[in-house]
Write a protein that holds these residues in place. Structure first.
Motif, PDB file in Angstrom:
ATOM      1  N   HIS A  46       1.091  -0.995  -0.120  1.00  0.00           N
ATOM      2  CA  HIS A  46      -0.264   0.226   0.233  1.00  0.00           C
ATOM      3  C   HIS A  46       1.007   1.113  -0.025  1.00  0.00           C
ATOM      4  O   HIS A  46       0.517   2.417  -1.068  1.00  0.00           O
ATOM      5  CB  HIS A  46      -1.146  -0.010   1.518  1.00  0.00           C
ATOM      6  CG  HIS A  46      -1.603   1.211   1.042  1.00  0.00           C
ATOM      7  ND1 HIS A  46      -1.543   2.521   2.149  1.00  0.00           N
ATOM      8  CD2 HIS A  46      -3.056   1.035   0.759  1.00  0.00           C
ATOM      9  CE1 HIS A  46      -2.584   3.511   1.963  1.00  0.00           C
ATOM     10  NE2 HIS A  46      -3.385   2.935   1.179  1.00  0.00           N
ATOM     11  N   ASP A  47       2.175   1.251   0.652  1.00  0.00           N
ATOM     12  CA  ASP A  47       3.264   2.421   1.078  1.00  0.00           C
ATOM     13  C   ASP A  47       3.943   2.818  -0.001  1.00  0.00           C
ATOM     14  O   ASP A  47       3.306   3.734  -0.795  1.00  0.00           O
ATOM     15  CB  ASP A  47       3.527   2.030   2.148  1.00  0.00           C
ATOM     16  CG  ASP A  47       3.329   1.742   2.900  1.00  0.00           C
ATOM     17  OD1 ASP A  47       2.316   2.749   3.958  1.00  0.00           O
ATOM     18  OD2 ASP A  47       3.640   0.562   3.583  1.00  0.00           O
ATOM     19  N   THR A  50       0.908   4.225  -2.735  1.00  0.00           N
ATOM     20  CA  THR A  50       0.630   5.519  -2.506  1.00  0.00           C
ATOM     21  C   THR A  50       1.828   6.893  -2.598  1.00  0.00           C
ATOM     22  O   THR A  50       1.811   7.948  -3.854  1.00  0.00           O
ATOM     23  CB  THR A  50       0.847   5.720  -0.994  1.00  0.00           C
ATOM     24  OG1 THR A  50      -0.736   5.180  -0.279  1.00  0.00           O
ATOM     25  CG2 THR A  50       0.344   7.891  -1.040  1.00  0.00           C
ATOM     26  N   LEU A  56      -4.687   8.256  -3.985  1.00  0.00           N
ATOM     27  CA  LEU A  56      -4.665   8.730  -3.039  1.00  0.00           C
ATOM     28  C   LEU A  56      -4.801   9.977  -4.038  1.00  0.00           C
ATOM     29  O   LEU A  56      -4.285  10.736  -5.132  1.00  0.00           O
ATOM     30  CB  LEU A  56      -3.549   9.153  -2.254  1.00  0.00           C
ATOM     31  CG  LEU A  56      -2.695  10.183  -1.291  1.00  0.00           C
ATOM     32  CD1 LEU A  56      -4.242   9.830   0.043  1.00  0.00           C
ATOM     33  CD2 LEU A  56      -1.840   9.974  -0.227  1.00  0.00           C
ATOM     34  N   ARG A  60      -3.993  15.454  -1.303  1.00  0.00           N
ATOM     35  CA  ARG A  60      -3.287  15.069  -0.207  1.00  0.00           C
ATOM     36  C   ARG A  60      -1.816  14.959   0.714  1.00  0.00           C
ATOM     37  O   ARG A  60      -1.570  14.155   1.251  1.00  0.00           O
ATOM     38  CB  ARG A  60      -4.183  13.882  -0.402  1.00  0.00           C
ATOM     39  CG  ARG A  60      -4.925  13.320   1.333  1.00  0.00           C
ATOM     40  CD  ARG A  60      -5.522  12.460   1.511  1.00  0.00           C
ATOM     41  NE  ARG A  60      -7.037  13.248   0.911  1.00  0.00           N
ATOM     42  CZ  ARG A  60      -8.161  12.071   1.063  1.00  0.00           C
ATOM     43  NH1 ARG A  60      -7.612  10.551   1.171  1.00  0.00           N
ATOM     44  NH2 ARG A  60      -8.843  12.938   0.158  1.00  0.00           N
ATOM     45  N   TYR A  61      -1.277  15.079  -0.700  1.00  0.00           N
ATOM     46  CA  TYR A  61       0.262  15.467  -0.811  1.00  0.00           C
ATOM     47  C   TYR A  61       0.748  16.045  -0.243  1.00  0.00           C
ATOM     48  O   TYR A  61       0.386  17.425   0.089  1.00  0.00           O
ATOM     49  CB  TYR A  61       1.176  14.575  -1.980  1.00  0.00           C
ATOM     50  CG  TYR A  61       0.935  13.337  -2.527  1.00  0.00           C
ATOM     51  CD1 TYR A  61       1.585  11.984  -1.678  1.00  0.00           C
ATOM     52  CD2 TYR A  61      -0.462  13.152  -3.233  1.00  0.00           C
ATOM     53  CE1 TYR A  61       1.261  10.768  -2.760  1.00  0.00           C
ATOM     54  CE2 TYR A  61      -0.741  11.767  -3.689  1.00  0.00           C
ATOM     55  CZ  TYR A  61       0.547  10.943  -3.417  1.00  0.00           C
ATOM     56  OH  TYR A  61       0.003   9.940  -4.043  1.00  0.00           O
ATOM     57  N   MET A  63       2.189  13.423   2.311  1.00  0.00           N
ATOM     58  CA  MET A  63       1.451  12.770   3.009  1.00  0.00           C
ATOM     59  C   MET A  63       2.036  11.427   3.650  1.00  0.00           C
ATOM     60  O   MET A  63       3.214  10.172   2.969  1.00  0.00           O
ATOM     61  CB  MET A  63       0.193  11.501   2.503  1.00  0.00           C
ATOM     62  CG  MET A  63      -0.406  10.081   3.081  1.00  0.00           C
ATOM     63  SD  MET A  63      -1.032  10.826   5.021  1.00  0.00           S
ATOM     64  CE  MET A  63      -2.243  11.455   3.330  1.00  0.00           C
ATOM     65  N   SER A 101     -11.414   4.243   6.036  1.00  0.00           N
ATOM     66  CA  SER A 101     -10.039   4.014   5.782  1.00  0.00           C
ATOM     67  C   SER A 101      -8.901   3.707   5.942  1.00  0.00           C
ATOM     68  O   SER A 101      -9.890   3.485   7.679  1.00  0.00           O
ATOM     69  CB  SER A 101      -9.795   6.013   5.318  1.00  0.00           C
ATOM     70  OG  SER A 101      -9.983   6.677   7.108  1.00  0.00           O
ATOM     71  N   SER A 104      -2.106   6.557   6.267  1.00  0.00           N
ATOM     72  CA  SER A 104      -1.639   7.081   4.966  1.00  0.00           C
ATOM     73  C   SER A 104      -2.864   7.686   4.445  1.00  0.00           C
ATOM     74  O   SER A 104      -2.094   8.223   3.038  1.00  0.00           O
ATOM     75  CB  SER A 104      -0.575   5.750   4.952  1.00  0.00           C
ATOM     76  OG  SER A 104      -0.827   4.629   4.596  1.00  0.00           O
ATOM     77  N   ASP A 105      -3.581   7.208   4.250  1.00  0.00           N
ATOM     78  CA  ASP A 105      -4.607   7.507   3.163  1.00  0.00           C
ATOM     79  C   ASP A 105      -5.896   9.392   3.683  1.00  0.00           C
ATOM     80  O   ASP A 105      -5.391  10.349   3.184  1.00  0.00           O
ATOM     81  CB  ASP A 105      -6.070   6.757   3.373  1.00  0.00           C
ATOM     82  CG  ASP A 105      -5.379   5.632   2.420  1.00  0.00           C
ATOM     83  OD1 ASP A 105      -4.409   5.612   1.573  1.00  0.00           O
ATOM     84  OD2 ASP A 105      -6.272   4.403   2.292  1.00  0.00           O
ATOM     85  N   ASP A 106      -6.671   9.040   4.781  1.00  0.00           N
ATOM     86  CA  ASP A 106      -6.944  10.681   5.435  1.00  0.00           C
ATOM     87  C   ASP A 106      -6.470  10.649   6.361  1.00  0.00           C
ATOM     88  O   ASP A 106      -6.664  12.034   6.322  1.00  0.00           O
ATOM     89  CB  ASP A 106      -8.739   9.920   5.887  1.00  0.00           C
ATOM     90  CG  ASP A 106      -9.783   9.464   4.053  1.00  0.00           C
ATOM     91  OD1 ASP A 106      -9.424   9.912   3.308  1.00  0.00           O
ATOM     92  OD2 ASP A 106     -10.416   8.676   4.248  1.00  0.00           O
TER      93      ASP A 106
END
Length: 323
Positions: A46-47, A50, A56, A60-61, A63, A101, A104-106
């Motif tokens: 997932h990282d 991102t 994403l 939102r960056y 993050m 969520s 590291s997302d929201d």
């Protein structure tokens, strides 16, 4: 505070967007949140997604990355961090919360000196029998594998399960848990070294990627996606189940609907589990003397090395960062 974060989306060169440096201190979004000092945190695909900009929004960056870990409260108690964020009334089934969520997302993630988390998501203390690194990779990897095998698949002791893509964190957890539960475990991998490692972990048969299976299996554990999807459909018996928890090679494989309906296959999605499943997972692991397989423990300021190893596929087990 110091943190490892995604500076911007970088689809073609994800490591170009990786940064280690100062980020704002976490501020709890509400009274039902708590700030923990991060002891250790584990790396997940997932990282990498991102960093690539998948899932994403660009606004939102930057993050802070990381969706699982181990933290310490003001009294020094070490608590396992569950990365799924949901409202308290949905703690028994987080995925049903319309606003669920991941850290590291929201909300900023666990790759930092401190992280804010919902109080109801950190009720599980670190077992004394586990090291900090082992405890840091329970919720994103081993809990995912536990839910796939024991909640979603319908498998019973003596059944045969195929694990696609042996080597990664979820795959190694699936092998260890399935073997301990009395399942016959088959795995696939392009790498001979990873196939040999899977046999050492407890797999009964290790096959080259997309090789025909000796006989149809009762269920397939699928996290690879497009590269293995057709093979998963060919490998499962009529009436069998494919449990999907990821798609590291792409999330839009052909549907092959004729095989799905003609063989009455079940395709089941699965994510990280509930706090109750985490309790059961830990009891099961202690009973069978299971511990997470750690490929590398690195300081946070050497995070790029761990990301590069995951990007290159040079892993058997988990990468864990610590301060």
């Amino acid at each position: 505070m110091k943190a490892v974060y995604a500076h911007h989306p970088a689809a073609d060169n994800p490591l170009e967007a990786l940064r280690f440096g100062e980020q704002p201190e976490p501020g709890p979004p509400g009274d039902d949140w708590i700030v923990l000092g991060v002891v250790a945190a584990a790396l997940n695909h997932h990282d990498l997604w991102t960093l690539r900009g998948a899932g994403l929004p660009a606004d939102r960056y930057p993050m802070i990355l990381g969706a699982e870990g181990l933290g310490a409260d003001d009294d020094g108690r070490k608590l396992i961090i569950h990365g799924m964020v949901c409202r308290p009334e949905w703690r028994h089934e987080p995925i049903r919360d319309p606003g669920h969520s991941l850290l590291s997302d929201d909300h900023p993630g666990t790759f930092a000196e401190r992280v804010a988390v919902p109080r109801h998501s950190v009720t599980c203390p670190k077992p004394e029998e586990f090291s900090d690194a082992e405890a840091a990779c329970l919720t994103g990897t081993w809990l995912t594998a536990y839910r796939m095998l024991f909640t979603k698949s319908g498998l019973r002791p003596g059944d045969t399960v195929l694990v696609q893509g042996a080597g990664g964190g979820v795959a190694t957890a699936l092998i260890r848990l399935a073997a301990a539960a009395g399942l016959r475990v088959w795995v696939t991998s392009r790498s001979e070294a990873k196939r040999e490692a899977a046999l050492r972990l407890g797999a009964h048969t290790a096959l080259p990627a997309r090789a025909p299976v000796p006989e149809p299996v009762d269920a397939v554990m699928e996290s690879v996606g497009q590269a293995t999807w057709a093979h998963s459909l060919r490998s499962v018996r009529p009436g069998g189940t494919i449990v999907v928890t990821g798609a590291t090679t792409g999330g839009d494989p052909p549907a092959y609907l004729n095989r799905l309906f003609w063989n009455e296959l079940r395709v089941v999605g699965s994510t990280s589990g509930t706090p109750e499943e985490l309790d059961r997972l830990i009891r099961f692991m202690l009973q069978h003397d299971l511990r997470p397989d750690i490929a590398a423990e690195l300081p946070f300021d050497h995070a790029e090395e761990g990301f590069r190893r995951m990007l290159d596929g040079d892993l058997i087990g988990k990468v864990v960062f610590s301060w």
